[in-house]
Design a protein around this motif. Sequence first.
Motif, short mmCIF file in Angstrom:
data_model
loop_
_atom_site.label_atom_id
_atom_site.label_comp_id
_atom_site.label_asym_id
_atom_site.label_seq_id
_atom_site.Cartn_x
_atom_site.Cartn_y
_atom_site.Cartn_z
N SER A 446 0.87 -1.18 0.00
CA SER A 446 0.00 0.00 0.00
C SER A 446 0.90 1.22 0.00
CB SER A 446 -0.91 0.02 1.23
OG SER A 446 -1.62 1.23 1.28
N VAL A 447 0.70 2.08 -0.98
CA VAL A 447 1.49 3.31 -1.07
C VAL A 447 0.52 4.50 -1.08
CG1 VAL A 447 1.63 3.13 -3.60
CG2 VAL A 447 3.30 4.51 -2.39
N PRO A 448 0.80 5.53 -0.30
CA PRO A 448 -0.14 6.65 -0.24
C PRO A 448 -0.37 7.26 -1.63
CG PRO A 448 1.45 6.81 1.54
CD PRO A 448 1.93 5.70 0.64
N CYS A 449 -1.66 7.55 -1.95
CA CYS A 449 -1.95 8.10 -3.28
C CYS A 449 -2.86 9.31 -3.20
CB CYS A 449 -2.57 7.04 -4.18
SG CYS A 449 -4.14 6.40 -3.58
N ALA A 482 7.76 3.36 -5.91
CA ALA A 482 8.60 4.57 -5.92
C ALA A 482 8.12 5.54 -7.00
CB ALA A 482 10.05 4.19 -6.14
N ALA A 483 7.65 4.99 -8.12
CA ALA A 483 7.15 5.85 -9.21
C ALA A 483 5.90 6.61 -8.75
CB ALA A 483 6.85 5.00 -10.44
N VAL A 484 5.02 5.94 -8.03
CA VAL A 484 3.82 6.61 -7.50
C VAL A 484 4.24 7.71 -6.53
CG1 VAL A 484 1.73 6.31 -6.09
CG2 VAL A 484 2.33 4.60 -7.82
N GLU A 485 5.15 7.36 -5.64
CA GLU A 485 5.58 8.32 -4.63
C GLU A 485 6.28 9.53 -5.27
OE1 GLU A 485 7.19 7.17 -0.53
OE2 GLU A 485 8.99 7.51 -1.71
N ASP A 486 7.12 9.26 -6.27
CA ASP A 486 7.82 10.37 -6.93
C ASP A 486 6.85 11.30 -7.64
OD1 ASP A 486 10.14 9.32 -5.99
OD2 ASP A 486 10.76 8.40 -7.89
N ALA A 487 5.77 10.71 -8.18
CA ALA A 487 4.81 11.54 -8.91
C ALA A 487 3.87 12.31 -7.97
CB ALA A 487 3.98 10.65 -9.84
N LEU A 488 3.45 11.65 -6.90
CA LEU A 488 2.42 12.26 -6.05
C LEU A 488 2.98 12.90 -4.78
CD1 LEU A 488 -0.36 9.50 -6.31
CD2 LEU A 488 -0.13 11.61 -7.64
N GLY A 489 4.24 12.63 -4.49
CA GLY A 489 4.84 13.20 -3.28
C GLY A 489 4.54 12.37 -2.06
N LYS A 490 5.40 12.54 -1.05
CA LYS A 490 5.17 11.81 0.20
C LYS A 490 4.08 12.52 0.98
CE LYS A 490 10.04 10.77 0.38
NZ LYS A 490 11.31 11.08 1.02
N PRO A 491 3.30 11.77 1.74
CA PRO A 491 2.24 12.43 2.51
C PRO A 491 2.83 13.30 3.62
CG PRO A 491 2.40 10.11 3.09
CD PRO A 491 3.36 10.33 1.97
N THR A 492 2.12 14.30 3.97
CA THR A 492 2.55 15.12 5.11
C THR A 492 2.27 14.34 6.39
OG1 THR A 492 0.35 16.06 5.17
CG2 THR A 492 2.03 17.28 3.94
#
Lengths: 498, 141
Positions: A446-449, A482-492
């Motif tokens: 699960s990756v934050p989106c 990592a691609a999702v995270e790089d595109a959407l940014g890490k959650p605050t």
Amino acid sequence: MTTLDQPITELAEAVRSGETSAVALCEAALDHLGLHEALNATIHVQRDAALLRAEKLDEQRRSGRTLGPLAGVPIVLKDNLCTVSAPTTCGSKILLREPSDSSSGWRSPYDATVVTKLEAADAVIIAKANLDEFGMGSSNETSAFGPALNPWDQSRTPGGSSGGCAALTASGLPAALGSDTGGSIRQPAAFCGVTGVKPTHGRVSRYGLVAFASSLDQVGPFARDVRSAACLLGAIAGHDPRDSTSTDIPVDDYLDACAGTANGMRVGVPKEYFEHELDPSVAAATQAGIDALANAGAEVIPVSLPHTRHAVASYYLIAAAEASSNLARFDGVRFGRREEPDSQLDSMYSTTRGAGFGAEVKRRIMLGAYALSAGYYDEYYGRAARVRTLIRRDFERAFEQIDVLAAPVTATPAFKLGTLVNDPLAMYLSDLFTLPASLAGVCGMSVPCGMTPAREDCAALPVGLQLMAGAFQERTLFRMGAAVEDALGKPTMPRSSQ
Amino acid sequence: MAARVTALHIDRRLHPLVLTRIAIPGDYFGRHSAAADRRCAVVCAEMIKRDTVIQVARLARLELAETEIDAFTAELGAVIEHFNQLSEIDVSAVTPAASLVAHAPLRADARQPHLDHASALDGAARIKDGGFAVPGFVSDS
């Protein structure tokens, strides 16, 4: 200045280089736990043992030893992982000598293999985290110590069963190890806005993980970002002769995999996951995650996993059957509490178990005993095991044409505490999207989106994108995560932790 | 057999939670064709009753309070009713997947380091003469 919310690789490098010390990180993490006591996310904090170990690491560094990949990184363990240095309770009264005292929990005479591996990588274990009793639950509400709370909105569940791990990581700690049987890492990771990985069954040793359902249980990482989760999985994965389901397939470099891009990858979107009634904000965030992969050059392909709707029945029969067998060992003889109403062995067993187990654990043991009992075995357990084969074949067919599946983790964001706990079937049905990958034995993340929109009566809540790859294809999982995270940014971070 | 055929016509709406399905293999009724073997007769019968819950709790060595028995009778009935959706699927030609283990080598059959005696006993509520102590279960008479 080094702070706890930095990626694991940066924290470890700061300790290795002497920019900060293991003791400084450990003290900061222990202070963090103190500040976040209201989350009820820890069952035991091992302050003295953690500081002692941190001091030892600093001393070794000063003596010239090059510290390992997790040098001085403070880590939390779900309290179903055996540790010599701290009690292990599984969130259950049955492992407590004194019913209301968590420090009277059972002391394991050995460490889980993942604990030994963490220590070999020079991590510092600081606490044992709250969980649903024996990992049985989806909201952390079946814990004998009360539910952990979601740091984004404390009236809501952090998810389960690894709710304490997810809540603490979301609140600002670097990482935790949980276990996932039917979604117990992915679902709380989604509800709390962190990365959670369920490795392929057999990728990480289960030795010292208190068994719930042995054909499904798997240990995996929680972290604040995908690369940190990769670093942690790299440290704990690998063959262990002490676990007969542990494989000797070589461990890939997961951190290196994060450097790949989504370009040219084939992303399957299973239509059955979108036929279910999805909360609109979950649907929108999930779509944003899939779009991010498409924008990065991935090809999005609709696929079908036709037996998805049977996953709940198949999983809950198989897991309950295995649980009824695994939990037979808790009978007042070798571990934890004992009730002896008279001098009869049978009544000692049943009274101890009746007083020690909570309602959900009893319910699952009963379901399992029923499904395995004479006359019903073939119709229930046997049939569920055959349906599991069909679900696995669905995945195998899908992976013939795609590299990774992308889908929601849950149909809703974190729900209010008390919403489902009195309706077991509704709670089970809420696991629908995480169960198929567990039954198929593949890996998932699960990756934050995204976040739900903030409303007057509800803070913004995190949403996770579920990525699933074939067996032992964790490299693909991390590449796409990592691609999702790089595109959407890490959650605050939740406001309470900022 | 007549009773079983009659059972097919039980109105499930009149018997909430206590009805479930039992698959009877086709050859139960004396038909031996491959098609009949694959076909299952679905029979409704009363199953999750309070007595069943008590019996299963006894098998599982779980002492339940009266209130728990009542609650579990309803809850388990609802869950098992859901489980019965699996009977819709023809799995007669499918091999069960009890384990997904692959590439898991067996370790050498050799003596390994193990727990010492005292550590193994350390978690027990009661020990005696170097062993786990339990109430007697063999009659002297």
